[in-house]
Design an enzyme around this catalytic site. Structure first.
Site, PDB file in Angstrom:
ATOM      1  N   LYS A 208       0.854  -1.183   0.000  1.00 29.52           N
ATOM      2  CA  LYS A 208       0.000   0.000   0.000  1.00 29.52           C
ATOM      3  C   LYS A 208       0.890   1.231   0.000  1.00 29.52           C
ATOM      4  CE  LYS A 208      -3.511   2.440   2.614  1.00 29.52           C
ATOM      5  NZ  LYS A 208      -4.477   2.393   3.702  1.00 29.52           N
ATOM      6  N   LYS A 261      -2.220  -1.478  -3.885  1.00 31.72           N
ATOM      7  CA  LYS A 261      -3.074  -0.296  -3.809  1.00 31.72           C
ATOM      8  C   LYS A 261      -2.225   0.967  -3.830  1.00 31.72           C
ATOM      9  CE  LYS A 261      -6.012   1.920  -0.466  1.00 31.72           C
ATOM     10  NZ  LYS A 261      -6.441   1.931   0.883  1.00 31.72           N
TER      11      LYS A 261
HETATM   12  C1  PBG Z   1      -7.084   3.405   5.327  1.00 29.20           C
HETATM   13  C2  PBG Z   1      -7.565   3.365   3.928  1.00 29.20           C
HETATM   14  C3  PBG Z   1      -7.441   4.372   2.950  1.00 29.20           C
HETATM   15  C4  PBG Z   1      -8.056   3.882   1.802  1.00 29.20           C
HETATM   16  C5  PBG Z   1      -8.537   2.616   2.099  1.00 29.20           C
HETATM   17  N1  PBG Z   1      -8.199   2.305   3.393  1.00 29.20           N
HETATM   18  C6  PBG Z   1      -6.908   5.748   3.061  1.00 29.20           C
HETATM   19  C7  PBG Z   1      -5.523   5.976   3.448  1.00 29.20           C
HETATM   20  O1  PBG Z   1      -4.719   5.071   3.637  1.00 29.20           O
HETATM   21  O2  PBG Z   1      -5.206   7.153   3.608  1.00 29.20           O
HETATM   22  C8  PBG Z   1      -8.160   4.611   0.504  1.00 29.20           C
HETATM   23  C9  PBG Z   1      -9.120   4.043  -0.479  1.00 29.20           C
HETATM   24  C10 PBG Z   1      -9.459   4.949  -1.603  1.00 29.20           C
HETATM   25  O3  PBG Z   1      -8.842   6.012  -1.811  1.00 29.20           O
HETATM   26  O4  PBG Z   1     -10.388   4.585  -2.345  1.00 29.20           O
HETATM   27  N2  PBG Z   1      -8.007   2.817   6.196  1.00 29.20           N
END
Ligand code: PBG
Length: 338
Positions: A208, A261
């Site tokens: 991520k 992601k």
């Molecule tokens: C954190 C989380 C995020 C997203 C999913 N889970 C945001 C982040 O890490 O700042 C982003 C998903 C998206 O942008 O569609 N719980």
């Protein structure tokens, strides 16, 4: 001798039937996972302004939502919650009556066959908006620019495990840790197994990245950090080999499925993960990927349907088995229309 080669690629593109027949990648509704944002209250269906067509839903909206998803053949949902109150340790995140726990039960009551995946993270539940516990002098210190505080990796693990167990208790099929703390997959696996939730799978957000493409999500889930950013714990977009190390570690700790992601800017990571690891691979096409096409389409600069299907197809072609996408419902409808 003919001046033309015997094999002409164009011959295989001559008609729609032929193109379909020789297609290497197919986009299918049964590979799509739909994210849902759950909120307390009654009769709430609040559109997220930066994500037209996406809504924050109260629990009473879920039966109707499930009927629609089931009729479209969408196999799974990924749940995010907006808690009633936030505090330093994100207490609602692991409360039996928390928004996610209520949501999982409501979904399973209406659509037992729906695969329910829960996001395991603390950022929506903490008053500081970070993905874990903040400490002044933690043993492991991650993140900077947070008013002299640091994110305590190891203290966070115990909370994440508690969250995952509470989601399993409510009936989740898969828990998906998205916090990027080191060691969380192992901690969650151990806690689930100790509570006899051996059948609950872990989908790890293994790679991520710290990304600007999460912008609209932070409005949707009200999860922007109050100070500092997440670059101390999420991955640096300049790195690809590091993603393979992250994924390997999560697999070693017991991840059943792995996630990359965002998707669109990280298609190379999806491909490398596919070629390197023999695990189901999920890609998350994040909020910014959705919003930028929506915004361009609203200006008639892009054709939403065409670009969204092209984007989702590219993620499949890169090697993803499944895609988390805000277009899940639209994509199924578009694919049916042909
Ligand atoms: C954190 C989380 C995020 C997203 C999913 N889970 C945001 C982040 O890490 O700042 C982003 C998903 C998206 O942008 O569609 N719980």
């Amino acid at each position: 001798m003919s001046q033309f080669p015997a094999y002409r690629p164009r011959r295989l593109r001559c008609g729609p039937g032929l193109r379909t027949l020789v297609r290497e990648t197919t986009l299918d509704g049964t590979d799509l996972i739909y994210p849902l944002f759950l909120t307390h209250g009654q009769g709430i269906r609040r559109e997220i302004s930066a994500m037209p067509g996406q809504f924050q839903l109260s629990i009473d909206q879920l039966p109707e939502e499930m009927d629609e998803l089931v009729s479209l053949g969408i196999p799974g949902v990924l749940l995010f919650g907006l808690p009633a109150t936030k505090d330093a340790v994100g207490s609602e995140d692991y409360a039996a009556e928390g928004i996610i726990q209520q949501g999982v039960r409501a979904i399973k009551a209406r659509a037992p066959e729906m695969v329910v995946i829960t996001d395991v993270c603390m950022c929506e539940y903490t008053d500081h908006g970070h993905c874990g516990i903040l400490r002044e002098q933690p043993s492991h210190c991650l993140g900077k620019g947070m008013d002299g505080l640091c994110l305590d990796n190891d203290a966070t693990l115990e909370y994440l495990a508690r969250v995952a167990v509470s989601h399993a208790e409510a009936g989740a099929d898969i828990v998906a840790p998205s916090d990027m703390m080191d060691g969380r997959v192992g901690a969650i696996r151990e806690a689930l197994d100790a509570q006899s939730y051996a059948c609950v799978a872990i989908l790890s957000y293994a790679a991520k990245y710290a990304s600007g493409f999460y912008g609209p999500f932070r409005e949707a889930a009200d999860s922007a950090p109050q100070s500092g950013d997440r670059s101390g714990y999420q991955m640096d977009s300049h790195n690809a080999r590091e993603a393979l190390r992250e994924i390997q570690l999560d697999i070693d700790e017991g991840a059943d499925m792995i996630m990359v992601k965002p998707a669109l800017s990280y298609l190379d990571i999806i491909r490398r993960a596919r070629d390197t690891f023999n695990r189901p691979l999920v890609a998350y096409s994040v909020s910014g990927e959705y919003s930028m096409i929506k915004a361009a389409a609203a200006n008639q600069w892009l054709d939403e349907r065409r670009c969204a299907l092209e984007l989702l197809t590219s993620i499949k072609r890169a090697g993803a088995d499944a895609i988390v996408t805000y277009w899940a419902k639209d994509a199924v409808r578009w694919l049916k229309e042909g």
